[in-house]
Write an enzyme that holds these catalytic residues in place. Structure first.
Site, PDB file in Angstrom:
ATOM      1  NE  ARG A  24       1.716  -4.766  24.138  1.00 48.09           N
ATOM      2  CZ  ARG A  24       1.121  -4.016  25.057  1.00 48.09           C
ATOM      3  NH1 ARG A  24       1.847  -3.270  25.853  1.00 48.09           N
ATOM      4  NH2 ARG A  24      -0.183  -4.025  25.196  1.00 48.09           N
ATOM      5  CD  GLN A  25       0.224 -10.706  23.823  1.00 44.80           C
ATOM      6  OE1 GLN A  25       0.865 -11.256  24.693  1.00 44.80           O
ATOM      7  NE2 GLN A  25      -0.745  -9.849  24.084  1.00 44.80           N
TER       8      GLN A  25
ATOM      9  N   GLY B  93     -14.370   7.564  14.060  1.00 45.12           N
ATOM     10  CA  GLY B  93     -14.372   6.098  13.993  1.00 45.12           C
ATOM     11  C   GLY B  93     -15.627   5.446  14.545  1.00 45.12           C
TER      12      GLY B  93
ATOM     13  NE  ARG C 268      -7.066   8.097  21.694  1.00 41.35           N
ATOM     14  CZ  ARG C 268      -8.225   7.503  21.407  1.00 41.35           C
ATOM     15  NH1 ARG C 268      -8.545   7.205  20.158  1.00 41.35           N
ATOM     16  NH2 ARG C 268      -9.088   7.230  22.368  1.00 41.35           N
TER      17      ARG C 268
ATOM     18  N   GLY D 131      -5.678  -5.986  17.699  1.00 41.28           N
ATOM     19  CA  GLY D 131      -6.555  -6.144  18.862  1.00 41.28           C
ATOM     20  C   GLY D 131      -7.989  -6.319  18.397  1.00 41.28           C
TER      21      GLY D 131
ATOM     22  CB  SER E 264      -3.712   0.992  22.830  1.00 39.87           C
ATOM     23  OG  SER E 264      -2.980  -0.200  22.986  1.00 39.87           O
TER      24      SER E 264
ATOM     25  CG  HIS F 285     -11.179  10.972  17.035  1.00 42.19           C
ATOM     26  ND1 HIS F 285     -10.227  11.175  17.987  1.00 42.19           N
ATOM     27  CD2 HIS F 285     -11.618   9.710  17.234  1.00 42.19           C
ATOM     28  CE1 HIS F 285     -10.095  10.097  18.740  1.00 42.19           C
ATOM     29  NE2 HIS F 285     -10.941   9.186  18.297  1.00 42.19           N
TER      30      HIS F 285
HETATM   31  P1  NDP Z   1      -7.221  -3.480  21.973  1.00 44.88           P
HETATM   32  O1  NDP Z   1      -6.589  -3.331  23.290  1.00 44.88           O
HETATM   33  O2  NDP Z   1      -8.085  -4.661  21.706  1.00 44.88           O
HETATM   34  O3  NDP Z   1      -6.119  -3.434  20.818  1.00 44.88           O
HETATM   35  C1  NDP Z   1      -4.976  -2.666  20.904  1.00 44.88           C
HETATM   36  C2  NDP Z   1      -3.882  -3.430  20.255  1.00 44.88           C
HETATM   37  O4  NDP Z   1      -2.700  -2.638  20.260  1.00 44.88           O
HETATM   38  C3  NDP Z   1      -3.553  -4.730  20.977  1.00 44.88           C
HETATM   39  O5  NDP Z   1      -3.619  -5.782  20.070  1.00 44.88           O
HETATM   40  C4  NDP Z   1      -2.136  -4.506  21.449  1.00 44.88           C
HETATM   41  O6  NDP Z   1      -1.378  -5.671  21.399  1.00 44.88           O
HETATM   42  C5  NDP Z   1      -1.634  -3.538  20.413  1.00 44.88           C
HETATM   43  N1  NDP Z   1      -0.398  -2.919  20.847  1.00 44.88           N
HETATM   44  C6  NDP Z   1      -0.060  -2.444  22.064  1.00 44.88           C
HETATM   45  N2  NDP Z   1       1.210  -2.041  22.056  1.00 44.88           N
HETATM   46  C7  NDP Z   1       1.687  -2.269  20.822  1.00 44.88           C
HETATM   47  C8  NDP Z   1       2.938  -2.081  20.184  1.00 44.88           C
HETATM   48  N3  NDP Z   1       3.973  -1.576  20.877  1.00 44.88           N
HETATM   49  N4  NDP Z   1       3.075  -2.415  18.889  1.00 44.88           N
HETATM   50  C9  NDP Z   1       2.036  -2.926  18.208  1.00 44.88           C
HETATM   51  N5  NDP Z   1       0.830  -3.156  18.759  1.00 44.88           N
HETATM   52  C10 NDP Z   1       0.656  -2.825  20.044  1.00 44.88           C
HETATM   53  O7  NDP Z   1      -8.034  -2.141  21.735  1.00 44.88           O
HETATM   54  P2  NDP Z   1      -9.118  -1.810  20.604  1.00 44.88           P
HETATM   55  O8  NDP Z   1      -8.817  -2.601  19.384  1.00 44.88           O
HETATM   56  O9  NDP Z   1     -10.460  -1.899  21.193  1.00 44.88           O
HETATM   57  O10 NDP Z   1      -8.790  -0.263  20.352  1.00 44.88           O
HETATM   58  C11 NDP Z   1      -7.528   0.106  19.864  1.00 44.88           C
HETATM   59  C12 NDP Z   1      -7.366   1.607  19.850  1.00 44.88           C
HETATM   60  O11 NDP Z   1      -8.136   2.191  18.818  1.00 44.88           O
HETATM   61  C13 NDP Z   1      -7.840   2.334  21.108  1.00 44.88           C
HETATM   62  O12 NDP Z   1      -6.870   2.286  22.122  1.00 44.88           O
HETATM   63  C14 NDP Z   1      -8.066   3.739  20.599  1.00 44.88           C
HETATM   64  O13 NDP Z   1      -6.896   4.487  20.741  1.00 44.88           O
HETATM   65  C15 NDP Z   1      -8.372   3.541  19.120  1.00 44.88           C
HETATM   66  N6  NDP Z   1      -9.752   3.845  18.767  1.00 44.88           N
HETATM   67  C16 NDP Z   1      -9.987   4.837  17.859  1.00 44.88           C
HETATM   68  C17 NDP Z   1     -11.272   5.107  17.437  1.00 44.88           C
HETATM   69  C18 NDP Z   1     -11.534   6.181  16.458  1.00 44.88           C
HETATM   70  O14 NDP Z   1     -12.583   6.802  16.534  1.00 44.88           O
HETATM   71  N7  NDP Z   1     -10.655   6.429  15.518  1.00 44.88           N
HETATM   72  C19 NDP Z   1     -12.429   4.363  17.973  1.00 44.88           C
HETATM   73  C20 NDP Z   1     -12.061   3.349  18.920  1.00 44.88           C
HETATM   74  C21 NDP Z   1     -10.768   3.109  19.284  1.00 44.88           C
HETATM   75  P3  NDP Z   1      -1.296  -6.650  22.685  1.00 44.88           P
HETATM   76  O15 NDP Z   1      -2.584  -7.353  22.689  1.00 44.88           O
HETATM   77  O16 NDP Z   1      -0.150  -7.485  22.369  1.00 44.88           O
HETATM   78  O17 NDP Z   1      -1.094  -5.766  23.869  1.00 44.88           O
HETATM   79  C1  DGY Z   2     -12.272   5.682  21.556  1.00 40.50           C
HETATM   80  O1  DGY Z   2     -13.308   5.209  22.057  1.00 40.50           O
HETATM   81  O2  DGY Z   2     -11.166   5.516  22.045  1.00 40.50           O
HETATM   82  C2  DGY Z   2     -12.408   6.437  20.271  1.00 40.50           C
HETATM   83  O3  DGY Z   2     -11.309   7.128  19.918  1.00 40.50           O
HETATM   84  C3  DGY Z   2     -13.670   7.212  20.121  1.00 40.50           C
HETATM   85  O4  DGY Z   2     -14.754   6.360  20.135  1.00 40.50           O
END
Ligand code: NDP
Ligand code: DGY
Length: 336
Positions: free
Chosen positions: A194-195, A303, A253, A171, A225, A301
């Site tokens: 997923r795609q 990030g 997560r 993503g 996610s 945590h």
């Molecule tokens: P996006 O929605 O852009 O990316 C999430 C990706 O997960 C999408 O590409 C999605 O694919 C993919 N996904 C969903 N379901 C599956 C699956 N079953 N198998 C594989 N891939 C899957 O979100 P972001 O990139 O902005 O953020 C991603 C996650 O990072 C957040 O949801 C959060 O949990 C985490 N995060 C953690 C941080 C930290 O501090 N460590 C900071 C910020 C975010 P598709 O497009 O096909 O649905």
């Molecule tokens: C988020 O935004 O989802 C992260 O985990 C913290 O920035």
């Protein structure tokens, strides 16, 4: 409160940039849980009662109980995060329908995509390099007197040059991680999800099955996610398909990983090392088995934790809330 008829509950002290936006909004009567620690559940339920707006963090579980405690006044939930697995989306949607019958707008949700992508990708690269090149162990050896002399195989790890990197969830953040890793000399970029992602073409990214990604990658990076499908995805069977020299990184997560299975994979030599920015629970208890392992690096945590990013996140969170309350389009609305 006659002059400030819109009640907003904020579950934590947020950075000053966000508070400044909220304080300027004359319509809002702010009730802030004025602490750096999470609001106790009972205070959350009390604070949200009769609120029109709620600003929350990823550590606040917003479920049916909270929505019921808020009551029908609640119009906007704005979370200072991009992840929204702490929000019971189905419950929020249910209330949308009920409120529509009453000719009200229903509950809208704001979140903070994009603004934290660079910071999170940067931290993921730092975690990957630190884990693969064993930096915490090295620092510990220097401090503890374990550094006797230069030795040919002492503290050797794994490098990115010529490697295959597999990203699970390409993503916004996954793509930003991949963009940063390629210049280290990565030979192949694999991804699964997923795609097919057209944007992967710019990096010659190859869309593969999860099994193929696990068996071929030297670095497995999880940036998807948390959903019912990804919950517990990284389990015994997952780790058993990885190379014994591979490094596992998770900045999505904690619940995506089965931590008992990860411990087993790390302690048995099934995989080489792991770097985690997210765990279950958070904080991870200091006596957790994972923390006894030299080949496991755990961060708290962080990030998105740069001053600039957190300031921008708080501003966006406040602006999402205010736009939602006035019925305007929100800078970042989560489409439910
Ligand atoms: P996006 O929605 O852009 O990316 C999430 C990706 O997960 C999408 O590409 C999605 O694919 C993919 N996904 C969903 N379901 C599956 C699956 N079953 N198998 C594989 N891939 C899957 O979100 P972001 O990139 O902005 O953020 C991603 C996650 O990072 C957040 O949801 C959060 O949990 C985490 N995060 C953690 C941080 C930290 O501090 N460590 C900071 C910020 C975010 P598709 O497009 O096909 O649905
Ligand atoms: C988020 O935004 O989802 C992260 O985990 C913290 O920035």
């Amino acid at each position: 409160s006659g002059q400030r008829p819109v009640k907003v509950f904020v579950t934590r002290r947020i950075p000053p940039e966000g508070m400044a936006v909220l304080n300027k909004a004359e319509m809002c009567k702010l009730d802030v849980w004025d602490s750096d620690e999470p609001v106790p559940r009972a205070e959350l339920l009390k604070g949200v009662s009769g609120a029109h707006g709620l600003i929350c963090l990823l550590s606040d579980r917003i479920d049916a109980e909270v929505l019921d405690a808020a009551g029908p006044s609640l119009k906007v939930i704005s979370t200072m995060s991009v992840g929204f697995d702490h929000l019971a989306v189905d419950e929020i949607k249910k209330r949308l329908v009920r409120l529509r019958c009453w000719h009200a707008l229903g509950i809208r949700v704001g979140y903070t995509p994009d603004v934290l992508t660079d910071a999170t990708a940067e931290l993921t690269v730092a975690l990957l390099l630190a884990t693969a090149r064993r930096l915490p162990e090295g620092v510990q050896e220097v401090k503890g007197g374990g550094w006797s002399t230069w030795k040919p195989l002492w503290l050797c790890g794994y490098g990115l040059s010529g490697s295959t990197v597999g990203v699970i969830g390409l993503g916004r953040i996954g793509m930003a991680i991949a963009r940063r890793l390629i210049p280290f000399g990565v030979k192949r970029l694999l991804y699964t999800g997923r795609q097919v992602k057209p944007q992967a073409e710019e990096l010659n990214g190859e869309y593969v099955s999860l099994d193929e990604l696990l068996s071929q990658s030297d670095f497995v990076v999880v940036s998807c996610s948390l959903t019912p499908e990804t919950q517990g995805l990284c389990d015994n069977s997952f780790f058993s398909k990885m190379k014994s020299t591979a490094v596992f990184i998770n900045t999505s997560r904690g619940s995506v990983v089965n931590q008992e299975d990860l411990y087993e994979a790390l302690s048995s030599g099934q995989i080489a090392a792991a770097g985690l920015d997210v765990t279950v629970p958070e904080p991870l208890p200091t006596d957790h088995p994972l923390l006894t392992l030299k080949n496991c690096m755990v961060l708290p945590h962080i990030g998105s934790a740069t001053y600039t990013t957190r300031g921008i996140m708080s501003e966006l969170t406040a602006n999402n809330l205010l736009s939602g309350l006035t019925g305007a389009s929100m800078p970042s609305e989560l489409v439910l």
